[in-house]
Design a protein around this motif. Structure first.
Motif, PDB file in Angstrom:
ATOM      1  N   TYR A 193       0.800  -1.225   0.000  1.00 37.36           N
ATOM      2  CA  TYR A 193       0.000   0.000   0.000  1.00 37.36           C
ATOM      3  C   TYR A 193       0.837   1.282   0.000  1.00 37.36           C
ATOM      4  O   TYR A 193       0.603   2.206  -0.783  1.00 37.36           O
ATOM      5  N   MET A 194       1.850   1.347   0.870  1.00 40.12           N
ATOM      6  CA  MET A 194       2.618   2.582   1.012  1.00 40.12           C
ATOM      7  C   MET A 194       3.389   2.948  -0.257  1.00 40.12           C
ATOM      8  O   MET A 194       3.738   4.106  -0.459  1.00 40.12           O
ATOM      9  N   LEU A 195       3.649   1.968  -1.116  1.00 43.03           N
ATOM     10  CA  LEU A 195       4.456   2.232  -2.313  1.00 43.03           C
ATOM     11  C   LEU A 195       3.638   2.208  -3.599  1.00 43.03           C
ATOM     12  O   LEU A 195       4.205   2.373  -4.685  1.00 43.03           O
ATOM     13  N   LEU A 196       2.343   1.986  -3.492  1.00 44.21           N
ATOM     14  CA  LEU A 196       1.525   1.892  -4.700  1.00 44.21           C
ATOM     15  C   LEU A 196       1.214   3.291  -5.222  1.00 44.21           C
ATOM     16  O   LEU A 196       0.368   4.002  -4.686  1.00 44.21           O
ATOM     17  N   GLN A 197       1.916   3.680  -6.273  1.00 47.59           N
ATOM     18  CA  GLN A 197       1.754   4.991  -6.884  1.00 47.59           C
ATOM     19  C   GLN A 197       1.583   4.833  -8.388  1.00 47.59           C
ATOM     20  O   GLN A 197       2.044   3.857  -8.982  1.00 47.59           O
ATOM     21  N   ARG A 198       0.939   5.824  -8.978  1.00 48.05           N
ATOM     22  CA  ARG A 198       0.651   5.764 -10.411  1.00 48.05           C
ATOM     23  C   ARG A 198       1.939   5.673 -11.229  1.00 48.05           C
ATOM     24  O   ARG A 198       2.048   4.850 -12.141  1.00 48.05           O
ATOM     25  N   ASN A 199       2.924   6.511 -10.913  1.00 44.25           N
ATOM     26  CA  ASN A 199       4.140   6.492 -11.734  1.00 44.25           C
ATOM     27  C   ASN A 199       4.937   5.204 -11.547  1.00 44.25           C
ATOM     28  O   ASN A 199       5.664   4.781 -12.438  1.00 44.25           O
TER      29      ASN A 199
END
Length: 738
Positions: A688-694
């Protein structure tokens, strides 16, 4: 609980934790017959505890207590361990043949021990000239063994000192290799120099040694070292500087001292030129109060130097491209497009024209938007006008792709700059790159150091074209160069956003753009190149499925090779579907023990055939952070392994193994600049903490032919919706605007 003493020979190292030395070792007893009732059917005893790094064949004297593990049965919990010389001919043979001494492999050990028997160790200690008596041992090997044996004895002395301060054997060897016979003196004088001087030894290890040596928690040297460590940690996370108040708070937390103690340490560190405070750039703390930026000196000078060089290019009117007589660029662009039957969009024509008429320009855009075609047209025009150019990318793989796409040789930036370990970069302000135009691809990967080295080497009269996808993750190293230069508005930027018809047929490209636009990717039943194995958010099950997909499903259905064609890309390092755990499982599945030769180095088991990744720039070897290779062979006598990177064979001493990690699974950041036929990516809410669009966008755009996501649509939705780009502390944009 009764304490017992056991002497025995290391048969096998089952587990070794490089960080703390915790080990599980199988020992064959050679003394204390009363313990032999504890051996298993193979005649071995399991010993556990915090041990030095060991090799099979070494003899140990172990003091410990018995314990019974619920799963693994009776074990000896080691309290004290002492390495002793073996007392039997067979023990000496195994000891010398274990790879402990450079120059002595198993066959040489057998010849030496066969000749001298029980006298072998005494001869090595006092009369190595007698090694000439042994068949097959020539002058070169005698010199090598003599030097290595003497070194090993000194290492043991250093090791005894360091082990008393809880330093592992592998680190002790590194310390000795770095400082030689002065190791103990230098460590006693300033233990924190270990963190500065030796890759693989961090502040915490140095701090533990310092405290064991008696330094108090508020000792000035400790506080200053803690500040430098905090800035280095921030650089590892991409920051070029830290705001002063944030640095003080972070350092105080790390060192477990009051912030008031850190305040004077900042001033002392600046006086000692360990840090630089910049009060000139406008930054504010969390309460909107004016603050200053605190830099490590190298980052400070590279950032202000980059801004100065870019500003100089923009303000220098003389151009090697547009010297008299100035070509008719629009006509040449039209001719190049006509000759190659290429239909250029207005954006592409503008990008080519901008590169030819502006000293610095940027071309950015996502997959399928024609960046490659634009570069091909630019190169065709340069050739037609008789202008020289140089092509480069940050990594070897990216340079190879650029070369293939452009039809012209491309190099890594390091090679283009002519790096030499003895002299540094050959090309700089005094000896710029001899080309009218420098074209650099994959500029999202440019960190602050590399950007400055590049900018220093560009002639003020030459043109610089920076190409890259600004929507990808920023560089692994500190800085956010491409995004900062674009944000400054000082450099002309062409953003290509037209997806070409041939690219529209690729679901990979369609979904990459959907993700970048904040839309959920599509998974139609008719998909041929983009799949989701949808499972509940169960990391263990996801890990099982990733291994099965790589080992069986993709090779069986599509014919891809699991090692050559498929790359597992992972958002995070820890957890069941983290990089570390997946590397262990994939190595076990794709390159299991038994057939290939193997060697335990730095807490990891490396095998012939393993896929490995370089974790830092090694200029001597011309192997750089992120390069991936395969282990071809081990040389046990020379304590070396040979690794193939692309078409080059590179030799590593075993002490350099800390620069390598397994690459069956790699982080998304490490995948930048590379393309793979197939990528497999676990994506679960545990990340969760690292789930980013880019991050998801970068991972998907690494695949040329097939994308397989393993996880849940919920985790994908979290990533797609999260467009908060992690803010890095950089000031290049502000310096360009100053």
């Amino acid at each position: 609980m009764e304490q017992v003493t056991l002497e025995g020979t290391v048969e096998r190292v089952t587990y070794y934790n490089e960080e703390n030395g915790y080990s599980v070792v199988r020992i064959r007893p050679t003394s204390n017959l009363s313990l032999w009732s504890a051996v298993d059917e193979n005649g071995l005893i399991t010993v556990v505890g915090y041990l030095p790094e060991l090799n099979p064949g070494e003899n140990l004297e172990i003091e410990g207590t018995w314990q019974t593990h619920t799963n693994y049965g009776r074990q000896l919990q080691a309290i004290n361990v002492r390495q002793v010389a073996p007392a039997t001919v067979e023990g000496i043979r195994r000891y010398l043949g274990s790879g402990l001494i450079k120059g002595i492999g198993p066959k040489t050990a057998e010849r030496i021990v066969g000749h001298f028997g029980l006298e072998t160790l005494d001869i090595l200690d006092h009369d190595t000239d007698r090694l000439y008596e042994v068949d097959g041992v020539g002058p070169h090997r005698v010199r090598l063994i003599t030097r290595a044996w003497a070194e090993q004895q000194e290492i043991k002395r250093v090791m005894l000192f360091l082990q008393s301060h809880k330093v592992s054997t592998s680190l002790a060897v590194k310390i000795y290799k770095n400082y030689g016979d002065a190791a103990i003196q230098l460590v006693e004088e300033d233990p924190y120099r270990l963190a500065r001087d030796i890759f693989g030894i961090g502040f915490r290890t140095a701090d533990q040694i310092a405290q064991n040596l008696g330094l108090t928690p508020d000792h000035p040297r400790r506080l200053e070292a803690g500040l430098v460590y905090t800035l280095n940690q921030a650089a590892d996370e991409g920051h070029v500087y830290l705001p002063r108040q944030k640095l003080i708070a972070m350092a105080a937390s790390l060192l477990e001292v009051a912030e008031e103690d850190i305040l004077p340490a900042v001033e002392r560190a600046e006086s000692a030129e360990l840090v630089i405070q910049d009060h000139a750039i406008d930054i504010y703390d969390e309460n909107d109060a004016p603050d200053s930026a605190v830099y490590l000196p190298a980052f400070y000078y590279s950032e202000i130097g980059s801004a100065r060089r870019l500003r100089m290019f923009l303000e220098t009117p003389v151009s090697r491209i547009n010297n008299e007589p100035q070509p008719d660029w629009l006509m040449l662009i039209g001719q190049a497009a006509s000759q190659s039957s290429t239909l250029l969009t207005g954006q592409q024509r503008g990008a080519v024209h901008g590169a030819l008429t502006h000293k610095v320009s940027i071309i950015t855009g996502g997959p399928g938007t024609g960046k490659t075609t634009t570069l091909q047209m630019l190169i065709a025009v340069l050739k037609a006008a008789g202008r020289t150019f140089a092509l480069a990318s940050p990594t070897g793989r990216a340079a190879k792709r650029l070369s293939e796409a452009a039809g012209h040789p491309a190099r890594t930036i390091h090679r283009m700059l002519g790096y030499s370990p003895a002299r540094g970069f050959l090309h700089n302000e005094d000896d710029p790159i001899p080309a009218d135009m420098i074209i650099v691809d994959e500029c999202s990967m440019l960190d602050q150091f590399l950007a400055y080295a590049l900018l220093r080497a560009v002639d003020a009269r030459s043109h610089l074209v920076m190409v890259g996808d600004v929507d990808q993750l920023p560089s692994v190293g500190a800085g956010d160069v491409l995004r900062d230069v674009i944000a400054s508005g000082e450099v002309p930027v062409t953003r290509l956003d037209t997806i070409f018809r041939q690219a529209e047929d690729s679901l990979i490209i369609q979904n990459a753009h959907r993700i970048n636009q904040g839309l959920q990717p599509l998974f139609p039943d008719s998909a041929q190149d983009f799949f989701l194995f949808s499972i509940a958010d169960d990391p263990e099950r996801a890990a099982d499925l990733v291994v099965d997909i790589v080992q069986n499903r993709v090779p069986n259905r599509f014919g891809y090779h699991p090692l050559e064609d498929i790359q597992v890309i992972v958002p995070m390092y820890r957890g069941a579907v983290g990089v570390s755990a997946l590397n262990e499982r994939l190595q076990q599945a794709l390159n299991p023990p038994g057939r290939p030769a193997e060697q335990r180095l730095g807490g990891r088991i490396f095998r012939v055939g393993d896929k490995v990744l370089q974790m830092r720039n090694n200029y001597d070897k011309e192997v750089f952070n992120g390069d991936v290779g395969h282990i071809r062979s081990f040389d046990m006598a020379q304590q070396e392994m040979n690794i193939v990177f692309d078409d080059r064979l590179v030799t590593y001493d075993w002490l350099e193994a800390h620069e390598l990690t397994h690459a069956y699974a790699i982080s998304v950041h490490r995948s930048q600049g590379s393309e793979y036929p197939v990528i497999v990516m676990p994506i679960v809410t545990q990340h969760y903490m690292l789930l980013q669009r880019n991050l998801l966008y970068t991972a998907v755009t690494r695949a040329k032919e097939l994308v397989i996501l393993v996880g849940s649509k919920r985790a994908i939705a979290i990533a797609v919706k999260n467009n908060e780009v992690s803010k890095r502390y950089t000031a290049l944009e502000r310096r360009l605007l100053a």
